[in-house]
Motif scaffolding. Structure first.
Motif, PDB file in Angstrom:
ATOM      1  N   ASN A   1       4.461 -10.616  22.984  1.00 20.60           N
ATOM      2  CA  ASN A   1       4.573  -8.966  22.904  1.00 20.60           C
ATOM      3  C   ASN A   1       6.017  -8.320  22.895  1.00 20.60           C
ATOM      4  O   ASN A   1       6.444  -8.001  23.949  1.00 20.60           O
ATOM      5  CB  ASN A   1       3.826  -8.535  24.389  1.00 20.60           C
ATOM      6  N   CYS A   2       6.607  -8.813  21.761  1.00 19.04           N
ATOM      7  CA  CYS A   2       8.108  -8.207  21.926  1.00 19.04           C
ATOM      8  C   CYS A   2       8.165  -6.733  22.098  1.00 19.04           C
ATOM      9  O   CYS A   2       7.581  -6.053  21.373  1.00 19.04           O
ATOM     10  CB  CYS A   2       8.758  -8.922  20.636  1.00 19.04           C
ATOM     11  N   TYR A   3       9.421  -6.431  22.759  1.00 19.70           N
ATOM     12  CA  TYR A   3       9.580  -5.111  23.063  1.00 19.70           C
ATOM     13  C   TYR A   3       9.656  -4.130  21.768  1.00 19.70           C
ATOM     14  O   TYR A   3       9.190  -3.002  21.824  1.00 19.70           O
ATOM     15  CB  TYR A   3      10.765  -4.856  24.006  1.00 19.70           C
ATOM     16  N   TYR A   4      10.418  -4.841  20.797  1.00 19.02           N
ATOM     17  CA  TYR A   4      10.921  -3.846  19.635  1.00 19.02           C
ATOM     18  C   TYR A   4      10.128  -4.324  18.395  1.00 19.02           C
ATOM     19  O   TYR A   4      10.418  -3.973  17.450  1.00 19.02           O
ATOM     20  CB  TYR A   4      12.344  -3.840  19.476  1.00 19.02           C
ATOM     21  N   CYS A   5       8.948  -4.914  18.654  1.00 18.35           N
ATOM     22  CA  CYS A   5       8.287  -5.405  17.396  1.00 18.35           C
ATOM     23  C   CYS A   5       7.711  -3.918  16.769  1.00 18.35           C
ATOM     24  O   CYS A   5       7.543  -3.048  17.241  1.00 18.35           O
ATOM     25  CB  CYS A   5       7.035  -6.120  17.906  1.00 18.35           C
ATOM     26  N   TYR A   6       8.024  -4.218  15.357  1.00 19.25           N
ATOM     27  CA  TYR A   6       7.878  -2.818  14.624  1.00 19.25           C
ATOM     28  C   TYR A   6       6.282  -2.778  14.264  1.00 19.25           C
ATOM     29  O   TYR A   6       5.843  -1.677  13.611  1.00 19.25           O
ATOM     30  CB  TYR A   6       8.869  -2.807  13.499  1.00 19.25           C
ATOM     31  N   ASN A   7       5.449  -3.751  14.172  1.00 19.13           N
ATOM     32  CA  ASN A   7       4.345  -3.774  13.957  1.00 19.13           C
ATOM     33  C   ASN A   7       3.446  -2.797  14.527  1.00 19.13           C
ATOM     34  O   ASN A   7       3.523  -2.503  15.607  1.00 19.13           O
ATOM     35  CB  ASN A   7       3.614  -5.065  14.016  1.00 19.13           C
ATOM     36  N   ASP A   8       2.376  -2.211  13.668  1.00 16.30           N
ATOM     37  CA  ASP A   8       1.375  -0.933  14.276  1.00 16.30           C
ATOM     38  C   ASP A   8       0.130  -1.735  14.484  1.00 16.30           C
ATOM     39  O   ASP A   8      -0.654  -2.003  13.640  1.00 16.30           O
ATOM     40  CB  ASP A   8       1.394   0.088  13.332  1.00 16.30           C
ATOM     41  N   ARG A   9      -0.081  -2.461  15.621  1.00 11.93           N
ATOM     42  CA  ARG A   9      -1.251  -3.197  15.842  1.00 11.93           C
ATOM     43  C   ARG A   9      -2.601  -2.165  15.903  1.00 11.93           C
ATOM     44  O   ARG A   9      -3.548  -2.776  16.005  1.00 11.93           O
ATOM     45  CB  ARG A   9      -1.285  -4.054  17.284  1.00 11.93           C
TER      46      ARG A   9
END
Lengths: 97, 357
Positions: free
Chosen positions: B30-38
């Protein structure tokens, strides 16, 4: 050493694509990339269609594409097969390597 | 012609050569800066649709397939799709967080997918920092264990990091960690907003001093690796890849010219950062989209305009290091440079000018 009955196949780590008017071979295991000439690319096209290939199959397939007499074509193809084998892009499956 | 020249031609002549496929947005971290729009909704592509898509890509001469996510290993058909891609002769890269790469999985990937490389994300040099960024306790220890499995089984991997305010004090140790596996560390200096438009990740943009320090570490690493490779006559594939820069192509990048990204719902995007569909594989083939999509023509034009603009503004940098897609996300205009990009260029520019003195 090669002869017309020796069967060859593309080495399992080879990736090959025609791009624009060039052709690329990636040797995954060695982490190498080669841009190859048209004759070698025509040969690898046939390797992509058939699992194993002999020099005779190649000569028959490429006879019409190249405007040279058959003995010259046979000699050229043997020479290219040796180069491809030395470069570990193809391997012999019938004893010669 | 060299391989690097060939790649440049694909940019210039708009030849699709590399495709990044986001197989799923599911992830085990659950990476803080993940860019994906889940939260994004859509109908996932079926296995057969992927097979047809791969066939089309092969007939178009595409060489590179990047299997990404989310975490690509979370896709239920990961191995089937990977094996199919292998059979069709693609050079496959897998972008993974490494969390699921236990001994058995590494063995299956090697045997069934045979990727050229696995790109692994490293967030820190200690559990405290790495786990803080991934949001999962124990993820650092598990990653280290899994990297050893990969090394033992000869699965080539690369470590990629983004410099953040949270890991900037560990960056030297992160280089050492990578070098311990006899590989260089790749560092991205920019943090991007989430695909949803959420700007929260920008709150961990690193300090200027950390960027300068990291640039020096990257230079030291480049010297060290050049010395290591001195005895190697033939160019390594991976080095050729990194040689392909924006120089002489007339564009800042290959977005929409040589590469596209496909999301889990079949949307074909100009690149991983430009989240506007040029078409959808549920309705059209990739060939139709590539040849006729208005958006791709527009993006090709923008990457050329951006190059001209950057050359004029930052001549000492050859107009390099500009991402129109990130600029579009942050400023709303792909040709208007955002503050983070300007600050990075000031630092790089000062560095280049100092070297040339």
């Amino acid at each position: 050493m090669t002869n017309t009955e020796t069967e060859y196949r593309m080495a399992p780590d080879i990736r090959f694509r025609r791009v624009l008017d060039e052709a690329v071979v990636v040797k995954q295991d060695n982490n190498q990339v080669i841009v190859i000439n048209e004759v070698s690319a025509s040969i690898l096209d046939i390797f992509e269609e058939q699992e194993t290939v002999t020099a005779e199959v190649l000569v028959n397939a490429l006879n019409e594409a190249y405007d040279v007499d058959r003995p010259t074509l046979e000699k050229d193809i043997q020479s290219h097969l040796e180069e491809l084998q030395t470069a570990e892009i193809i391997t012999s499956v019938t004893g010669h390597k | 012609m060299s391989y690097a020249d060939l790649i440049r031609r694909t940019w210039q002549e708009n030849v699709l050569f590399s495709v990044l496929i986001e197989l799923t947005y599911q992830c085990n971290l659950n990476c803080y800066y993940c860019y994906n729009d889940r939260e994004q909704q859509g109908i996932p592509l079926s296995q057969q649709q992927y097979f047809d898509f791969f066939d089309d890509l092969r007939s178009m001469g595409v060489l590179h397939l990047v299997l990404s996510g989310g975490e690509p290993l979370m896709h239920p058909d990961f191995f089937t799709l990977g094996a199919r891609a292998r059979q069709l002769g693609f050079v496959i890269r897998v972008k993974s967080n490494g969390h699921a790469l236990d001994k058995e999985t590494v063995s299956r990937i090697r045997a069934e997918v045979d990727p050229f490389m696995v790109d692994i994300s490293l967030h820190g040099a200690t559990g405290a920092v790495h786990d803080r960024q991934t949001g999962v306790s124990g993820s650092f220890e598990r990653l280290l264990k899994n990297l050893h499995f990969m090394q033992e089984q000869g699965l080539r991997f690369r470590l990629n990091s983004a410099l953040t305010r949270w890991n900037e004090d560990e960056i030297g140790a992160m280089f050492s960690l990578a070098h311990g596996f006899d590989i260089p560390l790749n560092i991205s200096m920019s943090i991007t907003p989430r695909d949803s438009g959420d700007m929260e990740p920008l709150s961990i943009i690193p300090e200027k001093e950390a960027v300068i320090r990291t640039m020096q570490l990257l230079k030291d690493q480049a010297v060290k690796w050049a010395e290591k490779d001195e005895t190697v006559d033939e160019k390594k594939f991976i080095d050729c890849e990194s040689e392909v820069t924006e120089k002489d192509t007339g564009k800042v990048c290959g977005s929409g010219s040589s590469t596209v990204t496909v999301d889990p719902y079949g949307n074909v995007l100009p690149c991983v950062q430009w989240r506007e569909p040029a078409g959808n594989l549920h309705q059209q083939s990739i060939k139709e989209i590539w040849l006729h999509a208005h958006l791709l023509r527009e993006v090709r034009e923008i990457t050329s305009q951006a190059k001209e603009k950057m050359l004029e503004k930052w001549p000492e940098l050859d107009g390099a290091g500009y991402c129109p897609a990130v600029a579009r996300l942050i400023t709303g205009n792909p040709l208007e440079e955002d503050a983070q990009s300007v600050n990075l260029k000031i630092i790089r520019s000062e560095d280049v000018l100092e070297e040339n003195l």
